[in-house]
Design a protein around this motif. Structure first.
Motif, mmCIF file in Angstrom:
data_model
loop_
_atom_site.group_PDB
_atom_site.id
_atom_site.type_symbol
_atom_site.label_atom_id
_atom_site.label_comp_id
_atom_site.label_asym_id
_atom_site.label_seq_id
_atom_site.Cartn_x
_atom_site.Cartn_y
_atom_site.Cartn_z
ATOM 1 N N VAL A 176 -2.679 7.377 2.953
ATOM 2 C CA VAL A 176 -1.260 7.112 3.182
ATOM 3 C C VAL A 176 -1.018 5.611 3.079
ATOM 4 C CG1 VAL A 176 -1.489 7.121 5.699
ATOM 5 C CG2 VAL A 176 0.710 7.599 4.697
ATOM 6 N N ASP A 177 0.068 5.251 2.411
ATOM 7 C CA ASP A 177 0.366 3.830 2.188
ATOM 8 C C ASP A 177 1.872 3.614 2.274
ATOM 9 O OD1 ASP A 177 0.293 1.092 1.174
ATOM 10 O OD2 ASP A 177 -1.656 1.616 0.340
ATOM 11 N N GLY A 228 -4.439 -5.033 -3.485
ATOM 12 C CA GLY A 228 -4.926 -4.874 -2.119
ATOM 13 C C GLY A 228 -6.241 -5.623 -1.902
ATOM 14 N N ARG A 229 -6.832 -6.143 -2.995
ATOM 15 C CA ARG A 229 -8.123 -6.843 -2.851
ATOM 16 C C ARG A 229 -8.020 -8.311 -3.234
ATOM 17 N NH1 ARG A 229 -8.912 -2.285 -5.329
ATOM 18 N NH2 ARG A 229 -8.887 -3.343 -7.338
ATOM 19 N N PRO A 263 -5.163 2.575 1.207
ATOM 20 C CA PRO A 263 -6.370 2.554 0.364
ATOM 21 C C PRO A 263 -6.358 1.445 -0.690
ATOM 22 C CG PRO A 263 -4.883 4.299 -0.341
ATOM 23 C CD PRO A 263 -4.291 3.729 0.919
ATOM 24 N N TYR A 267 -17.737 -2.870 -4.070
ATOM 25 C CA TYR A 267 -16.961 -3.156 -2.851
ATOM 26 C C TYR A 267 -16.726 -1.852 -2.067
ATOM 27 C CZ TYR A 267 -12.856 -4.040 0.046
ATOM 28 O OH TYR A 267 -11.982 -4.094 1.113
ATOM 29 N N PHE A 268 -16.327 -0.791 -2.755
ATOM 30 C CA PHE A 268 -16.062 0.475 -2.051
ATOM 31 C C PHE A 268 -17.347 1.078 -1.468
ATOM 32 C CE2 PHE A 268 -12.148 0.767 -4.878
ATOM 33 C CZ PHE A 268 -11.290 0.405 -3.856
ATOM 34 N N TYR A 313 -5.635 4.929 6.002
ATOM 35 C CA TYR A 313 -4.428 4.107 5.870
ATOM 36 C C TYR A 313 -4.693 3.028 4.823
ATOM 37 C CZ TYR A 313 -2.513 5.946 10.286
ATOM 38 O OH TYR A 313 -2.009 6.750 11.274
ATOM 39 N N VAL A 363 0.398 -3.851 8.695
ATOM 40 C CA VAL A 363 1.400 -2.818 8.967
ATOM 41 C C VAL A 363 2.619 -3.428 9.649
ATOM 42 C CG1 VAL A 363 -0.354 -0.999 9.095
ATOM 43 C CG2 VAL A 363 0.523 -2.001 11.198
ATOM 44 N N ASN A 364 3.780 -2.866 9.330
ATOM 45 C CA ASN A 364 5.023 -3.479 9.816
ATOM 46 C C ASN A 364 5.340 -3.086 11.251
ATOM 47 O OD1 ASN A 364 5.208 -1.044 8.323
ATOM 48 N ND2 ASN A 364 7.428 -1.116 8.473
ATOM 49 N N ARG A 383 -9.509 -0.419 6.217
ATOM 50 C CA ARG A 383 -10.131 -1.740 6.113
ATOM 51 C C ARG A 383 -9.084 -2.702 5.578
ATOM 52 N NH1 ARG A 383 -16.070 -2.853 4.911
ATOM 53 N NH2 ARG A 383 -16.145 -4.997 4.254
ATOM 54 N N ALA A 384 -8.891 -3.787 6.296
ATOM 55 C CA ALA A 384 -7.933 -4.825 5.882
ATOM 56 C C ALA A 384 -6.522 -4.262 5.753
ATOM 57 C CB ALA A 384 -8.393 -5.470 4.574
HETATM 58 C C1 LIG Z 1 -5.276 -5.821 1.848
HETATM 59 S S1 LIG Z 1 -4.914 -4.228 1.262
HETATM 60 C C2 LIG Z 1 -6.430 -3.377 1.585
HETATM 61 C C3 LIG Z 1 -6.660 -2.237 0.619
HETATM 62 C C4 LIG Z 1 -7.990 -1.479 0.810
HETATM 63 N N1 LIG Z 1 -8.094 -0.911 2.123
HETATM 64 C C5 LIG Z 1 -9.166 -2.359 0.485
HETATM 65 O O1 LIG Z 1 -9.979 -2.614 1.378
HETATM 66 O O2 LIG Z 1 -9.254 -2.788 -0.684
HETATM 67 C C6 LIG Z 1 -3.762 -3.599 2.429
HETATM 68 C C7 LIG Z 1 -3.302 -2.188 2.159
HETATM 69 O O3 LIG Z 1 -2.482 -1.783 3.259
HETATM 70 C C8 LIG Z 1 -1.313 -1.180 2.742
HETATM 71 N N2 LIG Z 1 -0.254 -1.206 3.761
HETATM 72 C C9 LIG Z 1 0.614 -2.183 4.070
HETATM 73 N N3 LIG Z 1 1.436 -1.810 5.065
HETATM 74 C C10 LIG Z 1 1.061 -0.564 5.411
HETATM 75 C C11 LIG Z 1 1.513 0.379 6.370
HETATM 76 N N4 LIG Z 1 2.526 0.101 7.195
HETATM 77 N N5 LIG Z 1 0.885 1.565 6.448
HETATM 78 C C12 LIG Z 1 -0.143 1.878 5.622
HETATM 79 N N6 LIG Z 1 -0.613 1.014 4.687
HETATM 80 C C13 LIG Z 1 -0.017 -0.170 4.588
HETATM 81 C C14 LIG Z 1 -1.056 -1.988 1.475
HETATM 82 O O4 LIG Z 1 -0.128 -1.373 0.608
HETATM 83 C C15 LIG Z 1 -2.458 -2.032 0.912
HETATM 84 O O5 LIG Z 1 -2.794 -0.823 0.262
#
Ligand SMILES: C[S@@+](CC[C@H](N)C(=O)[O-])C[C@H]1O[C@@H](n2cnc3c(N)ncnc32)[C@H](O)[C@@H]1O
Length: 315
Positions: A106-107, A38-39, A85, A52-53, A83, A184-185, A178-179
């Motif tokens: 939630v992921d 995710g990073r 993490p 970072y966190f 959302y 999201v789909n 964040r990010a």
């Molecule tokens: C680029 S990463 C960012 C992770 C974290 N927030 C960070 O800043 O390091 C994107 C995150 O969004 C999650 N993700 C993707 N689609 C999602 C959805 N529909 N609902 C919730 N999370 C989702 C990914 O699995 C991943 O954990």
């Protein structure tokens, strides 16, 4: 731009479509094969990830206008929803350390596997805390102060659900991410889920990155030239950017019944890049004005409480 080098486009599309079948059919395997955190792919140490966190945590309160001295009081007893993490719920741990009652993460993808690296990141965060914050954080683990024992589900819950939706109803004081929203789909469904999950006076805060995430070629905006259907066939199951622009976020927010308290841009495209890409844009982006295309990222603070003063930022 899509269509100007048909052979290269065809090769890229066939490879991406094949890997998308794998990502859709076996998401767990796809995540393991790609080593997704995710990073991104940069070299990391437990300290760099913990830093970072810590930055994410302080950014949220700066954008919410809560001073560092007032954070613990603000968080006291609150229930939070995060959302996406990523692979370590580091921000969640900091929220609990500073007084939150419970964090629900939630992921859509299961990235949290409790590896030794992930445990070291949590340990690093714990070791960086003092006094009451450290005591609170230590008490969140099954065995006091031991991240390897896992979180007590009553304090930090990690849920993987279809489309990454929480299904909560009026239980949450603060939703944050964040990010994530750019991945999201179903953006509309995520905003509806957020609005349902929030208590009537709850607040949502999100940082959204609208850049290409490495999926452009000659121009930072040329990933917007792939036709929408082809983009879905190539990437739908992989959690790469959904490509929606600021106009779609405003629409999803309004449709959910929430209002923006602020929208603040974090990055802007160059006008010459917009001019160069404009004749090639795919249908969903063709009608957008320059100002909308310019926005390459933003902070959004929103609420369901429509009596709160609306101060939509300059984008
Ligand atoms: C680029 S990463 C960012 C992770 C974290 N927030 C960070 O800043 O390091 C994107 C995150 O969004 C999650 N993700 C993707 N689609 C999602 C959805 N529909 N609902 C919730 N999370 C989702 C990914 O699995 C991943 O954990």
């Amino acid at each position: 731009m899509y269509g100007r080098r048909p052979v290269a486009d065809a090769k890229r599309a066939s490879r991406a479509i094949l890997s998308n079948f794998l990502a859709k059919g076996a998401p767990g395997l796809y995540v393991r094969l790609t080593g997704e955190t995710g990073r991104g792919k940069k070299a990391e140490t437990p300290q760099s990830v913990a830093d970072y966190f810590r930055t994410c945590f302080s950014d949220y309160f700066e954008k919410l206008g809560v001073g560092a001295d007032a954070v613990d009081e603000w968080l006291e007893g609150k229930v939070l929803l995060e959302y996406g993490p990523g692979d370590v719920p580091g921000v969640g741990l900091l929220m609990l350390a500073h007084g939150a009652e419970k964090v629900i993460c939630v992921d859509r993808f299961s990235l949290n596997q409790r590896t030794s690296f992930q445990v070291s990141v949590l340990q690093e965060i714990l070791d960086g805390l003092e006094g009451e914050s450290r005591r609170r954080a230590a008490s969140c683990f099954v065995q006091e102060g031991d991240p390897a024992s896992g979180f007590k589900p009553a304090r930090l819950e990690y849920r993987v659900t279809r489309s990454g939706l929480s299904g909560l109803s009026e239980e949450v004081d603060l939703v944050y991410s964040r990010a994530v929203l750019e991945h999201v789909n179903d953006l509309g469904a995520t905003f509806d889920d957020m609005a349902r999950a929030l208590k009537p006076d709850g607040v949502a805060i999100h940082q959204v990155d609208l850049k290409s995430h490495g999926l452009h070629r000659e121009n930072p905006l040329d990933f917007l030239t792939w036709p929408a259907l082809l983009w879905r066939l190539m990437y739908e199951g992989k959690g790469v950017p959904n490509r929606w622009r600021l106009n779609r976020y405003r629409q999803a927010l309004g449709d959910s019944g929430m209002v923006a308290l602020s929208i603040e841009p974090t990055a802007l495209a160059e006008q010459e890049d917009i001019n160069a890409v404009r004749p090639f844009l795919a249908t969903p982006f063709r009608e957008l004005d320059d100002e909308t295309l310019q926005c390459l990222g933003f902070w959004l603070v929103a609420t369901k409480d429509t009596d709160k003063e609306v101060e939509v930022g300059s984008v």
